[in-house]
Design a protein around this motif. Structure first.
Motif, mmCIF file in Angstrom:
data_model
loop_
_atom_site.group_PDB
_atom_site.id
_atom_site.type_symbol
_atom_site.label_atom_id
_atom_site.label_comp_id
_atom_site.label_asym_id
_atom_site.label_seq_id
_atom_site.Cartn_x
_atom_site.Cartn_y
_atom_site.Cartn_z
ATOM 1 N N GLU A 226 0.840 -1.202 0.000
ATOM 2 C CA GLU A 226 0.000 0.000 0.000
ATOM 3 C C GLU A 226 0.877 1.255 0.000
ATOM 4 O O GLU A 226 0.562 2.240 -0.682
ATOM 5 C CB GLU A 226 -0.916 -0.017 1.224
ATOM 6 C CG GLU A 226 -1.802 1.218 1.373
ATOM 7 C CD GLU A 226 -2.800 1.404 0.230
ATOM 8 O OE1 GLU A 226 -3.384 2.508 0.142
ATOM 9 O OE2 GLU A 226 -2.993 0.463 -0.568
ATOM 10 N N ALA A 227 1.972 1.220 0.742
ATOM 11 C CA ALA A 227 2.890 2.364 0.745
ATOM 12 C C ALA A 227 3.511 2.556 -0.640
ATOM 13 O O ALA A 227 3.661 3.689 -1.112
ATOM 14 C CB ALA A 227 3.981 2.158 1.786
ATOM 15 N N LEU A 228 3.856 1.477 -1.306
ATOM 16 C CA LEU A 228 4.388 1.559 -2.667
ATOM 17 C C LEU A 228 3.362 2.169 -3.614
ATOM 18 O O LEU A 228 3.697 2.982 -4.486
ATOM 19 C CB LEU A 228 4.804 0.170 -3.153
ATOM 20 C CG LEU A 228 6.125 -0.363 -2.589
ATOM 21 C CD1 LEU A 228 6.208 -1.877 -2.761
ATOM 22 C CD2 LEU A 228 7.312 0.306 -3.274
ATOM 23 N N ARG A 229 2.094 1.773 -3.447
ATOM 24 C CA ARG A 229 1.034 2.336 -4.303
ATOM 25 C C ARG A 229 0.920 3.838 -4.083
ATOM 26 O O ARG A 229 0.835 4.607 -5.049
ATOM 27 C CB ARG A 229 -0.294 1.649 -3.993
ATOM 28 C CG ARG A 229 -1.439 2.070 -4.921
ATOM 29 C CD ARG A 229 -2.761 1.528 -4.430
ATOM 30 N NE ARG A 229 -3.182 2.143 -3.182
ATOM 31 C CZ ARG A 229 -3.729 3.366 -3.097
ATOM 32 N NH1 ARG A 229 -3.901 4.108 -4.181
ATOM 33 N NH2 ARG A 229 -4.082 3.849 -1.921
ATOM 34 N N LYS A 230 0.937 4.263 -2.817
ATOM 35 C CA LYS A 230 0.789 5.687 -2.523
ATOM 36 C C LYS A 230 1.983 6.508 -2.999
ATOM 37 O O LYS A 230 1.841 7.673 -3.366
ATOM 38 C CB LYS A 230 0.592 5.886 -1.022
ATOM 39 C CG LYS A 230 -0.761 5.407 -0.514
ATOM 40 C CD LYS A 230 -0.922 5.644 0.975
ATOM 41 C CE LYS A 230 -2.299 5.208 1.462
ATOM 42 N NZ LYS A 230 -2.460 5.411 2.922
ATOM 43 N N ARG A 231 3.145 5.886 -3.011
ATOM 44 C CA ARG A 231 4.353 6.594 -3.441
ATOM 45 C C ARG A 231 4.596 6.444 -4.939
ATOM 46 O O ARG A 231 5.571 6.984 -5.471
ATOM 47 C CB ARG A 231 5.556 6.080 -2.659
ATOM 48 C CG ARG A 231 5.511 6.450 -1.169
ATOM 49 C CD ARG A 231 6.676 5.850 -0.408
ATOM 50 N NE ARG A 231 7.948 6.427 -0.828
ATOM 51 C CZ ARG A 231 8.798 7.052 -0.008
ATOM 52 N NH1 ARG A 231 8.500 7.194 1.277
ATOM 53 N NH2 ARG A 231 9.936 7.533 -0.455
ATOM 54 N N VAL A 232 3.723 5.720 -5.625
ATOM 55 C CA VAL A 232 3.844 5.460 -7.066
ATOM 56 C C VAL A 232 5.242 4.907 -7.370
ATOM 57 O O VAL A 232 6.002 5.448 -8.179
ATOM 58 C CB VAL A 232 3.576 6.741 -7.900
ATOM 59 C CG1 VAL A 232 3.328 6.364 -9.359
ATOM 60 C CG2 VAL A 232 2.394 7.515 -7.346
ATOM 61 N N ASP A 233 5.580 3.826 -6.688
ATOM 62 C CA ASP A 233 6.906 3.215 -6.768
ATOM 63 C C ASP A 233 6.730 1.730 -7.047
ATOM 64 O O ASP A 233 6.107 1.012 -6.271
ATOM 65 C CB ASP A 233 7.635 3.441 -5.441
ATOM 66 C CG ASP A 233 9.091 3.015 -5.479
ATOM 67 O OD1 ASP A 233 9.449 2.151 -6.297
ATOM 68 O OD2 ASP A 233 9.876 3.550 -4.659
#
Length: 288
Positions: A226-233
């Motif tokens: 989810e953090a990767l999704r929010k950071r577009v990474d």
């Protein structure tokens, strides 16, 4: 190899002082190493020699790194080496660490980095997990000046992994949990800390899978994704989704496991990770 030493961080005068103490001329110091003209430029702060020349000069003069580079430079170099080893997994950077090892160990602000890098060297080059634990313990000792919580997090993660490899599951779990409590915020962390934290989560999740704590493993992987999704990474999406697929398969959720493999495959394709994509293509039943 020594590189990127700025002129304002390099003390060529220390080389001149040491040369005169040994009653060597510039020609004698240069013999078999470089030219007299280069020695003159170095001593007058007009040139920083390349790594091989510099180390040969130091060896001839019985000097160590701390005698001619500044504390600020050493702190910068320590963080650069930590970035290469901790985040980029460039283990060849440990050979560069060897050039600076003594200086880093004698400079208070870089002692923690020294211990972490010594632990990494004991792990990658020697597979000596007792040494990894010993150095990592020194890195988290309250008497060791800290570079920040991220490095405490990393040292505890080093210990968790090493205790696991030694077969001490209880202590490994304690160290992993301590590391997890020190983990940087996944949304606000800088890139270096973020990717270091995700690598730590991968190790922790793999450990949790091995001790059959599947629900907790799934939770920390989902939070990371989810953090990767929010950071577009996308960088860690293939690896973490593939690991989550393993967790779901062990939990008996085969359809969810296949979905995670597909997500991992797509992310590897989009991020141009060709070897990872080829590996995942063999597992993915939904073809791109």
């Amino acid at each position: 190899m020594v590189k990127n030493i700025r002129h304002d961080s390099f003390d060529g005068k220390a080389i001149r002082v040491a040369r005169k103490k040994m009653h060597l001329s510039q020609v004698e110091l240069a013999e078999g190493i470089t030219t007299q003209a280069t020695i003159s430029l170095v001593e007058n702060q007009n040139r920083v020699p390349n790594a091989d020349v510099l180390l040969a000069i130091l060896d001839r003069l019985n000097l160590d790194m701390s005698e001619f580079v500044s504390g600020d430079f050493l702190t910068q170099k320590a963080k650069e080496l930590l970035g290469k080893v901790v985040l980029q997994m460039k283990h060849d950077a440990l050979s560069e660490f060897a050039d600076f090892e003594k200086a880093l160990s004698q400079n208070a602000p870089t002692v923690q980095a020294y211990y972490i890098l010594k632990a990494a060297n004991a792990c990658y080059n020697e597979k000596n997990y007792d040494q990894v634990i010993a150095f990592a313990n020194k890195a988290v000792d309250e008497n060791t000046p800290s570079l920040g919580d991220f490095y405490l997090f990393y040292a505890y993660r080093q210990m968790g992994t090493s205790y696991y490899f030694k077969g001490d599951i209880k202590t490994a779990q304690e160290k992993f949990e301590t590391a997890f409590s020190l983990e940087p915020n996944l949304i606000s962390a800088g890139d270096m800390e973020f990717h270091g934290a995700l690598k730590g989560r991968q190790y922790y999740a793999e450990f949790l899978v091995e001790i059959n704590q599947l629900d907790k493993a799934a939770d920390i992987l989902l939070e990371a994704l989810e953090a990767l999704r929010k950071r577009v990474d996308l960088l860690w999406v293939p690896d973490l989704n593939e690991l989550l697929a393993k967790v779901e398969q062990k939990r008996g959720n085969n359809s969810e496991a296949q979905k995670r493999i597909h997500y991992a495959h797509v992310a590897a394709y989009l991020s141009n990770r060709k070897k990872t994509e080829a590996h995942l293509a063999e597992l993915d039943k939904v073809k791109i």
